[in-house]
Write a protein that holds these residues in place. Structure first.
Motif, PDB file in Angstrom:
ATOM      1  N   ALA A  60      -5.775   0.832  -1.555  1.00 28.90           N
ATOM      2  CA  ALA A  60      -4.600   2.243  -2.492  1.00 28.90           C
ATOM      3  C   ALA A  60      -4.396   2.682  -3.451  1.00 28.90           C
ATOM      4  O   ALA A  60      -4.570   3.851  -3.900  1.00 28.90           O
ATOM      5  CB  ALA A  60      -2.900   2.159  -1.896  1.00 28.90           C
ATOM      6  N   GLU A  76      -7.596   4.085  -4.125  1.00 28.09           N
ATOM      7  CA  GLU A  76      -8.081   5.897  -4.064  1.00 28.09           C
ATOM      8  C   GLU A  76      -7.267   6.389  -5.046  1.00 28.09           C
ATOM      9  O   GLU A  76      -7.392   7.637  -4.784  1.00 28.09           O
ATOM     10  CB  GLU A  76      -7.977   5.505  -2.146  1.00 28.09           C
ATOM     11  CG  GLU A  76      -8.373   5.498  -1.375  1.00 28.09           C
ATOM     12  CD  GLU A  76      -8.040   4.602  -0.369  1.00 28.09           C
ATOM     13  OE1 GLU A  76      -6.353   5.269   0.296  1.00 28.09           O
ATOM     14  OE2 GLU A  76      -8.368   4.244   0.766  1.00 28.09           O
ATOM     15  N   ARG A  77      -6.250   6.186  -5.181  1.00 33.18           N
ATOM     16  CA  ARG A  77      -5.328   6.501  -6.108  1.00 33.18           C
ATOM     17  C   ARG A  77      -6.873   6.964  -7.663  1.00 33.18           C
ATOM     18  O   ARG A  77      -5.707   7.467  -8.626  1.00 33.18           O
ATOM     19  CB  ARG A  77      -3.780   6.123  -5.644  1.00 33.18           C
ATOM     20  CG  ARG A  77      -3.462   6.162  -5.512  1.00 33.18           C
ATOM     21  CD  ARG A  77      -2.907   7.658  -4.184  1.00 33.18           C
ATOM     22  NE  ARG A  77      -1.404   7.916  -5.664  1.00 33.18           N
ATOM     23  CZ  ARG A  77      -1.031   9.500  -6.202  1.00 33.18           C
ATOM     24  NH1 ARG A  77      -1.080  10.360  -4.873  1.00 33.18           N
ATOM     25  NH2 ARG A  77       0.022   9.522  -6.439  1.00 33.18           N
ATOM     26  N   ALA A  96       0.322   4.253  -2.774  1.00 34.22           N
ATOM     27  CA  ALA A  96       0.416   5.506  -2.029  1.00 34.22           C
ATOM     28  C   ALA A  96       1.364   6.932  -2.808  1.00 34.22           C
ATOM     29  O   ALA A  96       0.913   7.844  -2.944  1.00 34.22           O
ATOM     30  CB  ALA A  96      -0.032   5.715  -0.812  1.00 34.22           C
ATOM     31  N   ALA A 147       0.741  -1.905   0.072  1.00 32.29           N
ATOM     32  CA  ALA A 147      -0.548  -0.138  -0.128  1.00 32.29           C
ATOM     33  C   ALA A 147       0.846   0.981   0.194  1.00 32.29           C
ATOM     34  O   ALA A 147       0.773   1.619  -0.734  1.00 32.29           O
ATOM     35  CB  ALA A 147      -0.880   0.290   0.955  1.00 32.29           C
ATOM     36  N   ARG A 148       1.781   1.021   0.796  1.00 33.07           N
ATOM     37  CA  ARG A 148       3.161   2.700   0.710  1.00 33.07           C
ATOM     38  C   ARG A 148       3.871   3.108  -0.465  1.00 33.07           C
ATOM     39  O   ARG A 148       3.214   3.621  -1.015  1.00 33.07           O
ATOM     40  CB  ARG A 148       3.572   2.071   2.193  1.00 33.07           C
ATOM     41  CG  ARG A 148       3.250   2.116   3.278  1.00 33.07           C
ATOM     42  CD  ARG A 148       2.440   4.498   3.689  1.00 33.07           C
ATOM     43  NE  ARG A 148       1.928   3.954   5.650  1.00 33.07           N
ATOM     44  CZ  ARG A 148       2.720   4.489   6.073  1.00 33.07           C
ATOM     45  NH1 ARG A 148       4.175   4.430   5.581  1.00 33.07           N
ATOM     46  NH2 ARG A 148       2.218   4.225   7.168  1.00 33.07           N
TER      47      ARG A 148
END
Length: 214
Positions: free
Chosen positions: A153, A156-157, A126, A122-123
Motif C-alpha cells: 500500500a 502504491e502511494r 493508504a 495497509a488501510r
C-alpha cells in the motif's frame, strides 16, 4: 520449539548446581558470540546499502515526511522502538515525525474485527501516507501478510519503503526483486531471537546515519 530444545541443561534433573551454572554460562557465551557474528556479517554485507537507505530516508524527512513503523509480536515492539528513536532522539539530535502503527490499538482492533487482520497496516497507510513519507516494515520471516500488504500500500502511494526480514528474506525478498520494496535488509539466520537482535542493530545504525545526514 520447546524450552527443553533451547535450554536442555534446565531439564537435566541429575545435574548439580555447579554443572548447571557452567552450562548456563556456556550457553550465554555461545549466544553472545552468535549474535556478534550475525551483526558483523550483516553490517559488512550491507554497509553501502545502509548508507543509501539512510540518505533516502533523510531526504524524505527533509521534505517534511513522516515514518510509519509496523510489525507483529516482537516486531511490533521494535516498531515502537523505531518510532521512539525518531521522536525522542536525545540531546543534540533532531526529533523526527514518526508513528508506530501497532500502537494505535483502536484502529488496529477495529480493522482486524471489521475487515481482517491482513489490512491492519495497509488501510492506515493508504489513508494517511504521502509520497514524502517512509514505511518501515519489520518481519522475522519476511512473510507476514499484513506487513507485506502495508508495504505494498505504501509503494502504491509513492512512499519510500524499507523492510527488515530474517531467514532468506521470504516474500519481502520477492517484492524487492520485483521493484516493489525500495530497501530490504535480511538477517541470514534461522533463529528468531538472533534475527530480532540483529534487526535492532540495523535500525539503530540507520537512525544514526539519518541523523548525521540531517
Amino acid at each position: 520449539m520447546t524450552t527443553e530444545s533451547l535450554y536442555p541443561f534446565l531439564h537435566a534433573g541429575s545435574a548439580d548446581r555447579a554443572e548447571l551454572l557452567a552450562d548456563v554460562a556456556r550457553s550465554t557465551r555461545e549466544k553472545v558470540a552468535e549474535i556478534e557474528r550475525l551483526r558483523a556479517e550483516v553490517l559488512a554485507a550491507e554497509a553501502e546499502a545502509l548508507a543509501g537507505c539512510a540518505t533516502a530516508m533523510a531526504e524524505r524527512f527533509a521534505r517534511g515526511g513522516r515514518l510509519y513503523a509496523f510489525g507483529n509480536g516482537g516486531s511490533s515492539t521494535d516498531a515502537l522502538a523505531v518510532a521512539s528513536l525518531c521522536l525522542d532522539p536525545g540531546s543534540g539530535r533532531r526529533p523526527l515525525p514518526a508513528v508506530a502503527l501497532p500502537g494505535d490499538v483502536a484502529t488496529l482492533t477495529a480493522l482486524a474485527n471489521d475487515v481482517g487482520f491482513d489490512v491492519v497496516f495497509a488501510r492506515p497507510l493508504a489513508a494517511a501516507g504521502r509520497p514524502e513519507d517512509i514505511a518501515f516494515g519489520l518481519s522475522t520471516s519476511g512473510g507476514s501478510a499484513n506487513v507485506l500488504r502495508g508495504l505494498a500500500a505504501a509503494h502504491e502511494r509513492g512512499m519510500l519503503t524499507v523492510g527488515l526480514a530474517g531467514y532468506s528474506g521470504g516474500e519481502m525478498a520477492e517484492a524487492a526483486e520485483r521493484g516493489e520494496l525500495d530497501h530490504l535488509f535480511v538477517m541470514p539466520s534461522a533463529s528468531v531471537h538472533r534475527i530480532q537482535e540483529a534487526q535492532t542493530t540495523v535500525y539503530q545504525v540507520l537512525w544514526e546515519l539519518v541523523q548525521s545526514r540531517l
